[in-house]
Each structure stands twice: as C-alpha cells, then as structure tokens.
Motif scaffolding. Structure first.
Motif, PDB file in Angstrom:
ATOM      1  N   TYR A 161      15.497   3.432 -11.211  1.00 41.43           N
ATOM      2  CA  TYR A 161      15.233   2.003 -11.364  1.00 41.43           C
ATOM      3  C   TYR A 161      15.939   1.473 -12.602  1.00 41.43           C
ATOM      4  O   TYR A 161      16.134   2.189 -13.583  1.00 41.43           O
ATOM      5  N   GLN A 162      16.293   0.208 -12.530  1.00 41.75           N
ATOM      6  CA  GLN A 162      16.868  -0.483 -13.672  1.00 41.75           C
ATOM      7  C   GLN A 162      16.002  -1.688 -14.002  1.00 41.75           C
ATOM      8  O   GLN A 162      15.416  -2.310 -13.122  1.00 41.75           O
ATOM      9  N   GLY A 163      15.944  -1.997 -15.288  1.00 43.29           N
ATOM     10  CA  GLY A 163      15.176  -3.157 -15.719  1.00 43.29           C
ATOM     11  C   GLY A 163      13.717  -2.814 -15.967  1.00 43.29           C
ATOM     12  O   GLY A 163      13.227  -1.736 -15.636  1.00 43.29           O
ATOM     13  N   ALA A 164      13.020  -3.762 -16.584  1.00 46.36           N
ATOM     14  CA  ALA A 164      11.609  -3.602 -16.906  1.00 46.36           C
ATOM     15  C   ALA A 164      10.953  -4.969 -16.853  1.00 46.36           C
ATOM     16  O   ALA A 164      11.606  -6.003 -16.736  1.00 46.36           O
ATOM     17  N   GLY A 165       9.628  -4.970 -16.916  1.00 49.41           N
ATOM     18  CA  GLY A 165       8.895  -6.224 -16.880  1.00 49.41           C
ATOM     19  C   GLY A 165       8.222  -6.461 -15.554  1.00 49.41           C
ATOM     20  O   GLY A 165       8.413  -5.709 -14.586  1.00 49.41           O
ATOM     21  N   PRO A 166       7.414  -7.521 -15.469  1.00 51.15           N
ATOM     22  CA  PRO A 166       6.636  -7.793 -14.249  1.00 51.15           C
ATOM     23  C   PRO A 166       7.482  -7.997 -13.006  1.00 51.15           C
ATOM     24  O   PRO A 166       7.014  -7.750 -11.898  1.00 51.15           O
ATOM     25  N   ASP A 167       8.737  -8.473 -13.156  1.00 46.69           N
ATOM     26  CA  ASP A 167       9.579  -8.748 -12.003  1.00 46.69           C
ATOM     27  C   ASP A 167      10.608  -7.651 -11.745  1.00 46.69           C
ATOM     28  O   ASP A 167      11.566  -7.861 -10.990  1.00 46.69           O
ATOM     29  N   SER A 168      10.433  -6.500 -12.351  1.00 48.26           N
ATOM     30  CA  SER A 168      11.398  -5.419 -12.174  1.00 48.26           C
ATOM     31  C   SER A 168      11.202  -4.743 -10.826  1.00 48.26           C
ATOM     32  O   SER A 168      10.177  -4.899 -10.150  1.00 48.26           O
ATOM     33  N   ALA A 169      12.198  -3.953 -10.443  1.00 50.40           N
ATOM     34  CA  ALA A 169      12.138  -3.248  -9.164  1.00 50.40           C
ATOM     35  C   ALA A 169      11.005  -2.229  -9.147  1.00 50.40           C
ATOM     36  O   ALA A 169      10.321  -2.061  -8.126  1.00 50.40           O
ATOM     37  N   PHE A 170      10.774  -1.544 -10.268  1.00 50.77           N
ATOM     38  CA  PHE A 170       9.723  -0.538 -10.305  1.00 50.77           C
ATOM     39  C   PHE A 170       8.349  -1.176 -10.110  1.00 50.77           C
ATOM     40  O   PHE A 170       7.493  -0.648  -9.375  1.00 50.77           O
ATOM     41  N   GLU A 171       8.111  -2.316 -10.739  1.00 55.52           N
ATOM     42  CA  GLU A 171       6.812  -2.980 -10.583  1.00 55.52           C
ATOM     43  C   GLU A 171       6.631  -3.478  -9.144  1.00 55.52           C
ATOM     44  O   GLU A 171       5.517  -3.467  -8.624  1.00 55.52           O
ATOM     45  N   TRP A 172       7.732  -3.900  -8.506  1.00 58.58           N
ATOM     46  CA  TRP A 172       7.626  -4.291  -7.098  1.00 58.58           C
ATOM     47  C   TRP A 172       7.239  -3.084  -6.257  1.00 58.58           C
ATOM     48  O   TRP A 172       6.415  -3.190  -5.342  1.00 58.58           O
ATOM     49  N   ALA A 173       7.826  -1.925  -6.548  1.00 59.47           N
ATOM     50  CA  ALA A 173       7.511  -0.720  -5.782  1.00 59.47           C
ATOM     51  C   ALA A 173       6.051  -0.320  -5.974  1.00 59.47           C
ATOM     52  O   ALA A 173       5.376   0.075  -5.006  1.00 59.47           O
ATOM     53  N   VAL A 174       5.546  -0.395  -7.196  1.00 60.17           N
ATOM     54  CA  VAL A 174       4.150  -0.040  -7.454  1.00 60.17           C
ATOM     55  C   VAL A 174       3.217  -1.005  -6.725  1.00 60.17           C
ATOM     56  O   VAL A 174       2.231  -0.595  -6.095  1.00 60.17           O
ATOM     57  N   SER A 175       3.530  -2.292  -6.792  1.00 61.86           N
ATOM     58  CA  SER A 175       2.718  -3.274  -6.077  1.00 61.86           C
ATOM     59  C   SER A 175       2.784  -3.055  -4.574  1.00 61.86           C
ATOM     60  O   SER A 175       1.776  -3.192  -3.862  1.00 61.86           O
ATOM     61  N   GLY A 176       3.973  -2.709  -4.066  1.00 63.24           N
ATOM     62  CA  GLY A 176       4.105  -2.432  -2.639  1.00 63.24           C
ATOM     63  C   GLY A 176       3.290  -1.230  -2.215  1.00 63.24           C
ATOM     64  O   GLY A 176       2.639  -1.240  -1.152  1.00 63.24           O
ATOM     65  N   ALA A 177       3.301  -0.161  -3.029  1.00 58.71           N
ATOM     66  CA  ALA A 177       2.495   1.015  -2.707  1.00 58.71           C
ATOM     67  C   ALA A 177       1.012   0.676  -2.709  1.00 58.71           C
ATOM     68  O   ALA A 177       0.261   1.136  -1.838  1.00 58.71           O
ATOM     69  N   ALA A 178       0.579  -0.125  -3.670  1.00 60.31           N
ATOM     70  CA  ALA A 178      -0.826  -0.531  -3.708  1.00 60.31           C
ATOM     71  C   ALA A 178      -1.203  -1.338  -2.473  1.00 60.31           C
ATOM     72  O   ALA A 178      -2.273  -1.139  -1.874  1.00 60.31           O
ATOM     73  N   SER A 179      -0.342  -2.252  -2.062  1.00 65.22           N
ATOM     74  CA  SER A 179      -0.622  -3.069  -0.878  1.00 65.22           C
ATOM     75  C   SER A 179      -0.699  -2.211   0.373  1.00 65.22           C
ATOM     76  O   SER A 179      -1.581  -2.399   1.222  1.00 65.22           O
ATOM     77  N   ALA A 180       0.223  -1.255   0.494  1.00 68.45           N
ATOM     78  CA  ALA A 180       0.212  -0.380   1.666  1.00 68.45           C
ATOM     79  C   ALA A 180      -1.036   0.493   1.696  1.00 68.45           C
ATOM     80  O   ALA A 180      -1.639   0.704   2.759  1.00 68.45           O
ATOM     81  N   LEU A 181      -1.454   1.005   0.548  1.00 65.03           N
ATOM     82  CA  LEU A 181      -2.658   1.846   0.482  1.00 65.03           C
ATOM     83  C   LEU A 181      -3.889   1.083   0.945  1.00 65.03           C
ATOM     84  O   LEU A 181      -4.665   1.558   1.778  1.00 65.03           O
ATOM     85  N   VAL A 182      -4.080  -0.099   0.377  1.00 64.81           N
ATOM     86  CA  VAL A 182      -5.261  -0.887   0.726  1.00 64.81           C
ATOM     87  C   VAL A 182      -5.222  -1.278   2.197  1.00 64.81           C
ATOM     88  O   VAL A 182      -6.233  -1.217   2.905  1.00 64.81           O
ATOM     89  N   HIS A 183      -4.051  -1.675   2.681  1.00 67.74           N
ATOM     90  CA  HIS A 183      -3.931  -2.099   4.075  1.00 67.74           C
ATOM     91  C   HIS A 183      -4.261  -0.956   5.027  1.00 67.74           C
ATOM     92  O   HIS A 183      -5.011  -1.140   5.999  1.00 67.74           O
ATOM     93  N   MET A 184      -3.739   0.230   4.774  1.00 71.08           N
ATOM     94  CA  MET A 184      -3.977   1.351   5.673  1.00 71.08           C
ATOM     95  C   MET A 184      -5.420   1.835   5.608  1.00 71.08           C
ATOM     96  O   MET A 184      -5.990   2.242   6.621  1.00 71.08           O
ATOM     97  N   LEU A 185      -6.029   1.783   4.440  1.00 67.93           N
ATOM     98  CA  LEU A 185      -7.453   2.134   4.333  1.00 67.93           C
ATOM     99  C   LEU A 185      -8.310   1.158   5.121  1.00 67.93           C
ATOM    100  O   LEU A 185      -9.260   1.551   5.812  1.00 67.93           O
ATOM    101  N   GLU A 186      -7.995  -0.125   5.025  1.00 66.25           N
ATOM    102  CA  GLU A 186      -8.757  -1.129   5.763  1.00 66.25           C
ATOM    103  C   GLU A 186      -8.590  -0.971   7.267  1.00 66.25           C
ATOM    104  O   GLU A 186      -9.482  -1.343   8.038  1.00 66.25           O
ATOM    105  N   ARG A 187      -7.470  -0.411   7.706  1.00 75.05           N
ATOM    106  CA  ARG A 187      -7.240  -0.210   9.137  1.00 75.05           C
ATOM    107  C   ARG A 187      -7.819   1.106   9.640  1.00 75.05           C
ATOM    108  O   ARG A 187      -7.644   1.453  10.800  1.00 75.05           O
ATOM    109  N   GLY A 188      -8.502   1.841   8.782  1.00 72.77           N
ATOM    110  CA  GLY A 188      -9.182   3.046   9.216  1.00 72.77           C
ATOM    111  C   GLY A 188      -8.408   4.326   9.034  1.00 72.77           C
ATOM    112  O   GLY A 188      -8.827   5.374   9.546  1.00 72.77           O
ATOM    113  N   PHE A 189      -7.284   4.291   8.337  1.00 73.14           N
ATOM    114  CA  PHE A 189      -6.506   5.494   8.107  1.00 73.14           C
ATOM    115  C   PHE A 189      -7.129   6.338   6.995  1.00 73.14           C
ATOM    116  O   PHE A 189      -7.794   5.820   6.105  1.00 73.14           O
TER     117      PHE A 189
END
Length: 473
Positions: A268-296
């Motif tokens: 990853y390059q860059g830092a801060g709330p709008d960096s690529a790494f923070e987007w990836a972490v937020s995406g992983a969190a969204s996927a985790l919550v979504h799949m848990l809510e769907r019964g996975f």
C-alpha cells in the motif's frame, strides 16, 4: 462505567502524609503565598516593635492560608468521581459521549472545582469544566463528546480535579485512578444481499460426504471438540484410538466464509483516513458484518496467517457464538490492525490450503507476479473466491494531487490501467472474481459488480469484457 477515588488516598501512612502535606503547601496560590508572607512579616514587626495588636493581625494573615490548605488536604478523601462512556465502540467519524459525575461524600460543601479529563489529541481538545459549590452529599454531572477519524483504541483518563477554597488561597490537583477505553472501529458499509457461490445450506459433517446411518457400527467418529455433547461419545472408537471420540451426527452447520485482509506494508501507498489501506480495512469489516448477518460462519484472516483469537472451532465464529459478540470481537481486531512487515502471502495460503473454506473474500494491495501466483492457488479449495485489489497505480491515477476522494462521475468512468489488469490475470485464470478498486469507490457498488461478473451478466460496460481493461459500470 469507571469510578474511583483520588489516587492519593493512601490510608494514613506517615511518609505519605508528610508528602501529602508538602504537596498541599505547594498548592498555595499567589494570594495565599502573599497572605502567608504578610502574616510572617507582621509577626516579626510586632515582636520587634512590641505591638500585640499587630501580632494578632499577623497571626490571622498567616493562619488563614494554612487553614485553607488543611481543609483542601482533607477534602481529597471526600470527593468521588465516575465516568460513563456511551457507546464504548464507535465507527470512525462518529461521536461518543462521555458523562462525568462528581459526588461530594463529605459533610462539608466544596469550594470552586475545575474538572479536567485527559484524552488523546486525536479525540479532540482536552475537556475542562468549572463546577460551582457542591453541597454536602450533592453531585454534579457534565458531559462532552469525542470523535476520531482514525481507528484505534484510545484511553480516557485519569480524571483530574482541581480543588479551590472559597478565598482562593490554595488550589490542589487530584487524579482519580480509573480509566476507560474508547474503541474506534472501521466504518461499516451496508452491502446488498447478492447470492455468492458456496452459500448453499448444509448439515453437519455429512454435507460433503454420505454417512452410513444403518447402525452404530457404521457411524464414522471424529475427535472430541470442546463443547461437544458428552452423550455423543463413541466408546468403542475411544477405546480403539486411545482418545475421546464422538459420533458424527446430522446437525445444522452454517456455510463458511473467510475474509482475507492483506496488511503488507509494501502493498500500500499513502496514509490517512482516505488511504488504500484504510479502504481495505473498512471493506473487510463490512464484508465480515454482512456475512455474519446472512448466517455464515466467518473467519478473519490476515496475510500473516493469524486469525482473530478466541473464536470457535477452526478459527470460525458465528456458528457457536452470538453474531453480535463475534462481530464485536472482529471489529476490535480491525480497530488496531496495522501494517505487517511480511513480504508475501505464503502464511495465509498455508492456512487456507488445509481444507474447504467455502466462500473466500480477499482484500489485496499491490500484487507482483509471485504474490499473484500464490493468491491464485488459494482458489483451489474454495467454493468461490472474490478479490478486491487496491492497486497503487490505480489509486495514484484516480486521485488528483491535493484532493481527497474523486467525484462520483470520475470514479465510475476511471479506466483500469492495463498493467494492473495484467497483474491480476493469474487470479482470473484460477477462477477468482477480481475487481480492481478505484479510489473512494463504494464497496456496495463493487459487491453488486462482483455478482454480475461471477454470473456472467457483465460487470463492465460496452467495450470492456470481464477480465479485460474497461471502465467501471
């Protein structure tokens, strides 16, 4: 809720009392020191001049600040403070409220109080409150708000109280021992309910094989796992293998999903709330919550091969735990996850190749030829695999210098660099559903595009086919 008395409450040790008295005398204000100096000077002059009335005035001036010091010194044992944080876990950019409460448990009213709570700089300015006279047995409640755009775990406290006498002769600062912790988790985006391969429901260990149920001799045993019902123990197999074995029974089991987060520093390059790494972490969190809510039954895995500790069997959570508890545990982990110093994805591949992991959702940074080959091999034992690749070249081209997120129209029409498509070609050939993420693209849109690409209905507009360079639709 945290509460506690002042940290200086040591219960009467003689050395501690001497130190406390010295600390109390050091709290004399300019007014108090002036009164004390004037009283001493008046007493000396009265002795030299033989004036008894002047001596009485000097004693009054000198005794007044000392009495104020003694009263405040005793007050430190009679004031109680508490803190309540609601909520204790908030997404980035959201606010939490901190409630402070001071109780006067003495029989005497207090003077003017200044209340101060110690908070990290990223949560905002240090809150200060001035409390007027608190009656005996009375209490005062105040509150303030904290907010952070950076995820993490932030300590709150200790609470500090500055005591002042009514005459302004002395001010003492006392610290309470209790602390609280505010957990700022990644922002979770609501995802649409699309159907992914590997979502079909099944039953127990018999979902992938046919179990003979004609009689007890045909039952296929397995090793005992923590939480198994002891009534399922198969004693004949236990005696044969020398370890506790249980019968495999037809029982509901949730479909599995592994969310893989690439945390390599070099990816990853860059830092801060709008960096690529923070987007990836937020995406992983969204996927985790979504799949848990769907019964996975969900597992969070990083490139280092580590999953969230304290989960259910095989590192998956959700099948034996409450969904809210499982999500909270993973969110706490993502709140503090940082870059790893690893150079490859081999450790995570070693974890994934151990069995059929069901649906695999991965968030990758830059992938060179070697790491793309490793990632491609992860697909072999998965029911389906979806990769969101945050290519540095794509993020650099998609954001103008000095700007934050690109406008919506620019994000949707940004073309994927040919070099980025070439780097992810091994994943597509291995059967991955691959989407190269432009800067600031909502995960919900990418989630729908992944389903359309997987089903062949077309995730790209005219002029670009799946697996080739094209614009985002």
């Amino acid at each position: 809720m945290a509460s506690g008395g002042p940290a200086a409450d040591d219960g009467g040790d003689s050395d501690g009392d001497k130190g406390g008295v010295r600390a109390a005398l050091s709290g004399l204000t300019t007014r108090g020191r002036s009164f004390l100096a004037a009283g001493v000077a008046a007493a000396v002059c009265a002795y030299v001049l033989g004036q008894a009335d002047l001596l009485r005035v000097g004693l009054l001036l000198a005794v007044l600040p000392l009495v104020c010091v003694a009263v405040l010194y005793r007050t430190r044992y009679r004031v109680a403070g508490s803190r309540r944080l609601t909520p204790s876990r908030v997404p980035t950019g959201s606010e939490a409220r901190v409630h402070l409460r001071m109780d006067n448990v003495s029989r005497l009213p207090t003077g003017l109080l200044m209340l101060q709570d110690r908070v990290p700089y990223v949560l905002g300015p240090r809150p200060r409150f001035v409390l007027d006279r608190v009656e005996a047995g009375g209490r005062r409640e105040v509150s303030y708000r904290v907010r952070s755009d950076l995820r993490g775990r932030y300590p709150l406290g200790p609470l500090q109280l500055r005591l002042s006498d009514p005459f302004g002769m002395c001010e003492l600062t006392r610290s309470f021992s209790a602390h609280d912790t505010l957990t700022v988790i990644p922002r979770v985006e609501a995802l649409p309910a699309v159907r992914m391969t590997g979502e079909a429901s099944g039953y127990g260990d018999g979902r992938n094989r046919s179990l003979a149920l004609a009689g007890e001799d045909d039952v296929i045993p397995r090793g005992y796992r923590h939480g198994d019902d002891l009534r399922r123990v198969h004693w004949r197999s236990t005696a044969r293998y020398g370890e506790l074995m249980v019968r495999r029974e037809e029982q509901p089991q949730r479909a599995r999903c592994t969310v893989l987060l690439d945390t390599r520093r070099d990816a990853y390059q860059g830092a801060g709330p709008d960096s690529a790494f923070e987007w990836a972490v937020s995406g992983a969190a969204s996927a985790l919550v979504h799949m848990l809510e769907r019964g996975f039954s969900v597992r969070l895995l990083t490139d280092t091969g580590n999953s969230v500790p304290g989960e259910g069997a095989d590192g998956f959570a959700g099948a034996t735990q409450e969904t809210a508890d499982s999500a909270g545990l993973m969110m706490d982990t993502l709140a503090v996850v940082g870059h790893s110093d690893g150079a490859g994805l081999s450790a995570s591949y070693d974890v994934l190749r151990g069995g059929n992991e069901g649906l695999l959702v991965a968030f990758f940074g830059d992938l060179d030829e070697d790491q793309a080959a490793v990632a491609a091999r992860m697909r072999r034992r998965s029911g389906a695999a979806v990769a969101f690749v945050l290519d540095s070249e794509t993020w650099t081209r998609g954001r103008a210098p000095g700007q934050g997120r690109a406008p919506d129209a620019a994000r949707l029409t940004a073309r994927v660099p040919a070099a980025a498509e070439e780097r992810v070609r091994p994943l597509r050939e291995a059967g991955w559903t691959v989407l190269i993420v432009p800067p600031g693209m909502p995960l919900a849109d990418l989630w729908r595009m992944a389903e359309r690409q997987r089903t062949g209905s077309g995730a790209y507009p005219a002029g670009g086919a799946a697996g080739t360079t094209g614009g985002w639709s």
